[in-house]
Design an enzyme around this catalytic site. Structure first.
Site, PDB file in Angstrom:
ATOM      1  N   GLU A 127      -0.948   0.000   0.766  1.00  0.00           N
ATOM      2  CA  GLU A 127       0.102  -0.969   0.439  1.00  0.00           C
ATOM      3  C   GLU A 127      -0.262  -2.402   0.797  1.00  0.00           C
ATOM      4  O   GLU A 127       0.042  -3.331   0.049  1.00  0.00           O
ATOM      5  CB  GLU A 127       1.409  -0.600   1.156  1.00  0.00           C
ATOM      6  N   HIS A 185      11.051   8.404   6.645  1.00  0.00           N
ATOM      7  CA  HIS A 185      11.265   8.297   5.195  1.00  0.00           C
ATOM      8  C   HIS A 185      12.722   8.059   4.837  1.00  0.00           C
ATOM      9  O   HIS A 185      13.104   8.256   3.699  1.00  0.00           O
ATOM     10  CB  HIS A 185      10.760   9.558   4.488  1.00  0.00           C
TER      11      HIS A 185
END
Lengths: 485, 344
Positions: A219, A288
Site C-alpha cells: 500500500e 479488519h
C-alpha cells in the site's frame, strides 16, 4: 454411514449463493480434496472440496440453482469404509455441524484478510457459519427494509431501478472512465480477480490492463505512486481492499495528497480518489474492523465521503472522480450486496458536501452516515410505533460537513442523536454535536446524545462483536433519553 | 553569461592546435557545469547567512558539496522530464532552472516565493520546470517519483522521471516497494541515491547492511552503478546511460552517487559525528567545483572568464537575497487559500 454436504458460507457476510456446477455425478467416488461443485456468490466463484471420502449418493440441489441458502443440504455422501465423516452421519446431529466436516472451501471469496490472514480458516466451524449468516441476514433485512425515503428528493432524476451498491460503484467508475482517459483504477486484485469484493467486475475487459491495474500488496508504495501520478494531472482511483490497509499508506494520503496544494501555494493539485470498504464487516476481528471516518475527516485538504444507498454511491463516486481534490471515499462491505432504487439517468450525479434528509420527522434529529443510516431508519420506524417522529439525516459527505441541513433539522426538532460505528472519542458525532451547540444552542431542549461503537478493539466472538456495534435498541434508547420519553 | 554560450564554445574550439580532440565540447559542458554548480554553492552560502540572521526559519538543509550530482544529471534531461527529491532541495530547484529569487523568497517565507511562503525550504514546486518537490518525509519522494514515471508510462510521452533520495532514505520500506513496482511496470524512472555518507548523524556504515547501494535494486533486475558524485562529467556520463535505458522502455535504473555534504544535516547540526579533518580533506581534495575550475583553466579558459562567471553568479544570488527580504510576507488572507481547489 453417510454425511450431508451443506451449502458452505464462503465469506463472513455470505448468506446465499448460486450452485453453478456439479463436478461430480451421483454415484461418483469422492476422495478427500476432490472438487465437488462450483458455487457463485455476488462476489466470486469458488470451488467446494470434499473433506471426506465416499460415494456421492444424491445431489439434492441441481446445478444452476440460484439463491441457495448457506447451510442447506446440497448433497449426500455415503461414508464408504472408515470415513472421517462417520460420526457426522448420526441422524441426531444438526446438519450445520456435519456441513463443516463434509465440505471445505478451497478458495477464499475475498482475500481481504490480508497480511497473514488465512482464508481456509473460514471453513473451520459450522457454528460460525450459522451465526455469521444469521447475523448477515439480520443486518441485511434491517437495511433492506428501509431504503424508501419519506423525504422529498433534492432533484428529480426520473426513473429508477433496483441497484446494488456494488453495481452502483462499478457503474460510476465505468461511466467516468469512459468519459475521461485520465481516469484509471489501481489496487490489489482489481483487474484479473475482478475485485476482492467484485466492485471492479468487468472493468478490465472494457478498459484493459493499462487502466485497470493489479498492484502488489504494498500500500505504501502504490499509494505514493498514485499520488505522484495525480500530481501530474492524471486522475487515479486507488482501491484499498479495505481501509484498514490504508494505514500503511496514510502518510501519502495526508502528507503527500492532502497537503501539497497548500504547500505549493496552489500550484499542484492532487485529483485522486481513495476508495474501499471501511468499518466493521462481520467476524473479522480488530485489525479488519474499524471506522476511519473521523481520522480522515480531521484533515484539511481532503474531502471525505461515506455513502449509504446505491444512489449515494453512484452519484457521489462520480462527483468524487471529477473533483480536482484528494477524496477519501468510505464504502461499507455489508452494504455492497444491498439493493436500493437508483436513478437510471446517464447524467445522474450528486453534489459533494450535501446531506440528505432520508426521513422527515418532528421530535428528534438522528444524524448518521454509511451503514448506520439504515440502522437509524429502522430505529425511526420503531420510534414511530411509539409515537415519536424522528427525522433521519444521511450526512453522505463528512468533510465538508453539511451542518446547515443538520441545524435546520435541529431547529425544528430541538433534539439531536448521532449514530456511527466509530468509537465515541473524537468521533464524527462529537463534531456534529459541537457544531450544533455552537450554532443552535438555544434550540436544544436536551443535551445531544451519541450512539457509537464500544470503546474496545473489535472482538471476534459473535456475541461480543454484536455488543461492540450500535443497535436499533441503543438508538431508540438514546432518542427516548433526549425526548424524555 | 560568458560560459556555456555558443560564442564561448566557438572561441574555445578555435583556441589552438594543442587542444585534445573533443576538448572544446567538454570545455563547453564544463563551463556550463561550473556556472550551475557555483550558483548553487553561492546560493546555499547566502541561505546559510540569512538563516544566521534569523531571516530563514525552521529547517534548512544545505546542498553544499553535492552540486555535481544535480548539475550533471540535469544535463542528461530533455524538456518535460520530471525531477523529485527530498528536503535537501535548493540545488535541484536551481538546476532545473527555477529562479533564484523565487527559491530564496520562499526560504524567507515571503509572497514572492514559489509557494507564496506557505511551503518553505522543503516544499517548492514548479510544474513548468518539471520539478515536483521538495518533500519532507524521508523516502516519500521515491514512491511519488515512480508516480511521475507512471504518468509518463501511462501517457506514453517518452519522458523520464528522476527520483533523488539519500542513502538514509534508501533503507526505507517504501523505496523497495517502489523498486518492485517500477521494475514490474517497466517505469521510466532513474533512482538516484545521493550517498553523502551520513543520514543526519548516522554514517552509512552504521545504517545500511548493504555495502554497495547501487546493487540495492538488483533483486528486481534494476541495473545499478556506483558513480563518483564529485565528478560532474562522471555523473553526466552515468546519467546518460541511465536516462537512455529508461527512454528506451527498458524500465528503471539505479545510480549511487558517492558524494559528500560539507555542512551539517540542517542548520542546527552539532557535527559531532565526524571530524573536522574529514570534512576538510573532502573539500580540499574532492571538491566538485574546484575540479571543474582546474579543468577549465587547463583547457585554456581564461581566468578572467571564470571571474566573470563568479561575478555573475554572485550578482544573481545577491539579487535573490535582496528580493527575499523586500518581498512582503503573504497577506493574512493567504492562510485560508489553497487548502482545496475551488470547485465552483
Amino acid at each position: 454411514m453417510g454425511a450431508t454436504i451443506l451449502m458452505p458460507a464462503l465469506s463472513p457476510t455470505m448468506t446465499e449463493g448460486k450452485l453453478s456446477r456439479w463436478l461430480k455425478k451421483e454415484g461418483d467416488a469422492v476422495k478427500s480434496g476432490d472438487v465437488l461443485a462450483e458455487i457463485e456468490t455476488d462476489k466470486a466463484t469458488m470451488e467446494v472440496e470434499a473433506v471426506d471420502e465416499g460415494t456421492l449418493t444424491k445431489i439434492l440441489v441441481p446445478e444452476g440453482t440460484e439463491g441457495v441458502q448457506v447451510n442447506v443440504a446440497i448433497a449426500e455422501l455415503d461414508g464408504g469404509n472408515g470415513s472421517a465423516a462417520a460420526p457426522a452421519g448420526n441422524a441426531g446431529t444438526p446438519p450445520a455441524e456435519q456441513g463443516s466436516k463434509a465440505a471445505a472451501v478451497q478458495q477464499p471469496e475475498s482475500n481481504a484478510t490480508q497480511h497473514g490472514g488465512e482464508i481456509g480458516k473460514i471453513a473451520k466451524g459450522a457454528e460460525d457459519y450459522g451465526q455469521v449468516s444469521a447475523r448477515g441476514a439480520e443486518r441485511r433485512e434491517g437495511a433492506a427494509a428501509e431504503p424508501k425515503s419519506t423525504a422529498q428528493p433534492e432533484k428529480d432524476w426520473g426513473a429508477t431501478k433496483p441497484t446494488t451498491v456494488r453495481e452502483a460503484l462499478r457503474d460510476a467508475m465505468a461511466l467516468e472512465m469512459r468519459a475521461d482517459k485520465d481516469v484509471f483504477l489501481m489496487g490489489e486484485e482489481v483487474a484479473q480477480y475482478q475485485g476482492a469484493y467484485k466492485i471492479s467486475q468487468g472493468l478490465l475487459d472494457e478498459f484493459g490492463p493499462k487502466r485497470v491495474i493489479d498492484t502488489p500488496i504494498t500500500e505504501y508504495g502504490f499509494t505514493g505512486m498514485a499520488v505522484g501520478a495525480a500530481l501530474t494531472g492524471l486522475k487515479p482511483i486507488v482501491e484499498f481492499m479495505t481501509f484498514n490497509f490504508s494505514m500503511q499508506a496514510i502518510d501519502h494520503i495526508i502528507n503527500s495528497a492532502a497537503k501539497t496544494l497548500y504547500m505549493s501555494g496552489g500550484q499542484l493539485g492532487c485529483p485522486i480518489v481513495f476508495r474501499g470498504p471501511n468499518g466493521a464487516a462481520a467476524r473479522v476481528a480488530a485489525q479488519h474492523s474499524q471506522d476511519f471516518t473521523s481520522w480522515y475527516a480531521h484533515v484539511p485538504g481532503l474531502k471525505v465521503i461515506a455513502p449509504w444507498s446505491a444512489a449515494d454511491a453512484k452519484g457521489l463516486l462520480r462527483a468524487a472522480i471529477r473533483d480536482p481534490n484528494p477524496i477519501v471515499f468510505l464504502e461499507n462491505e455489508i452494504l455492497y450486496g444491498q439493493s436500493f432504487e437508483c436513478p437510471v439517468d446517464e447524467d445522474f450525479i450528486l453534489p459533494i458536501g450535501k446531506a440528505k434528509v432520508e426521513r422527515e420527522g418532528t421530535d428528534v434529529t438522528i444524524v448518521a452516515y454509511s451503514i448506520m443510516v439504515g440502522l437509524a431508519m429502522q430505529a425511526a420506524e420503531e420510534l414511530a410505533k411509539a409515537g415519536i417522529s424522528a427525522e433521519v439525516i444521511n450526512l453522505r459527505t463528512i468533510r465538508p460537513l453539511d451542518i446547515e441541513t443538520v441545524l435546520a433539522s435541529v431547529r425544528k426538532t430541538n433534539r439531536l442523536v448521532t449514530v456511527e460505528e466509530g468509537w465515541a472519542f473524537a468521533n464524527v458525532g462529537g463534531e456534529v454535536a459541537m457544531q450544533v451547540i455552537e450554532n443552535a444552542f438555544d434550540h436544544l431542549d436536551a443535551p445531544p446524545a451519541r450512539v457509537a461503537g464500544a470503546d474496545v478493539p473489535m472482538p471476534y466472538a459473535a456475541n461480543l462483536e454484536k455488543l461492540a456495534l450500535p443497535t436499533v435498541a441503543q438508538v431508540v434508547e438514546a432518542v427516548r433519553k433526549v425526548t424524555y420519553k | 553569461m560568458a560560459l556555456g554560450t555558443d560564442s564561448a564554445a566557438k572561441r574555445r574550439n578555435g583556441r589552438g592546435k594543442d587542444s585534445p580532440p573533443g576538448a572544446g565540447h567538454n570545455q563547453d559542458i564544463l563551463g556550463k557545469a561550473y556556472r550551475e554548480m557555483l550558483l548553487i554553492r553561492r546560493f546555499e552560502e547566502k541561505a546559510g547567512q540569512l538563516y544566521g540572521m534569523g531571516l530563514i526559519g525552521g529547517f534548512c538543509h544545505l546542498y553544499i558539496g553535492q552540486e555535481a550530482v544535480v548539475v550533471g544529471m540535469q544535463m542528461t534531461l530533455k524538456e518535460g522530464d520530471e525531477v523529485i527529491t527530498s528536503y535537501r532541495d535548493h540545488g535541484h530547484m536551481l538546476a532545473t532552472g527555477m529562479e533564484a529569487r523565487g527559491v530564496m523568497a520562499e526560504l524567507t517565507g515571503r509572497i514572492g516565493g514559489y509557494s507564496k511562503g506557505k511551503g518553505g525550504s522543503m516544499h517548492m514546486f514548479s510544474r513548468e520546470k518539471g520539478f515536483y518537490g521538495g518533500h519532507g518525509i524521508v523516502g516519500a519522494q521515491v514512491s511519488l517519483g515512480i508516480g511521475l514515471a507512471f504518468a509518463n508510462w501511462y501517457r506514453e510521452d517518452g519522458k523520464v522521471a528522476l527520483a533523488y533520495f539519500g542513502e538514509g532514505a534508501s533503507n526505507q520500506g517504501q523505496v523497495y516497494e517502489s523498486f518492485n513496482l517500477a521494475a514490474l511496470l517497466k517505469l521510466p524512472c532513474v533512482f538516484i541515491i545521493e550517498n553523502n555518507r551520513y543520514g543526519m548523524g548516522t554514517s552509512v556504515e552504521r545504517a545500511s547492511a548493504s555495502k554497495d547501494l547501487s546493487k540495492n535494486g538488483a533483486p528486481w533486475g534494476i541495473p545499478g552503478e556506483q558513480v563518483n558524485g564529485m565528478d560532474v562529467l562522471a555523473v553526466k556520463a552515468a546519467g546518460e546511460r541511465a536516462v537512455a535505458h529508461c527512454r528506451a522502455g527498458k524500465g528503471p535504473y539505479l545510480l549511487e552517487m558517492q558524494t559528500y555534504r560539507y555542512r551539517g544535516h540542517s542548520m542546527s547540526d552539532p557535527a559531532k559525528y565526524r571530524t573536522r579533518e574529514e570534512v576538510q580533506k573532502m573539500r580540499e581534495q574532492n571538491d566538485c567545483i574546484e575540479m571543474v575550475r582546474k579543468l577549465l583553466l587547463e583547457g585554456g579558459t581564461p581566468e578572467a572568464e571564470l571571474k566573470a562567471v563568479d561575478d555573475e553568479v554572485k550578482a544573481i544570488v545577491q539579487d535573490s537575497a535582496d528580493f527575499a527580504q523586500s518581498s512582503p510576507e503573504p497577506d493574512e488572507s493567504e492562510l485560508w487559500t489553497d487548502v482545496l481547489v475551488e470547485t465552483r
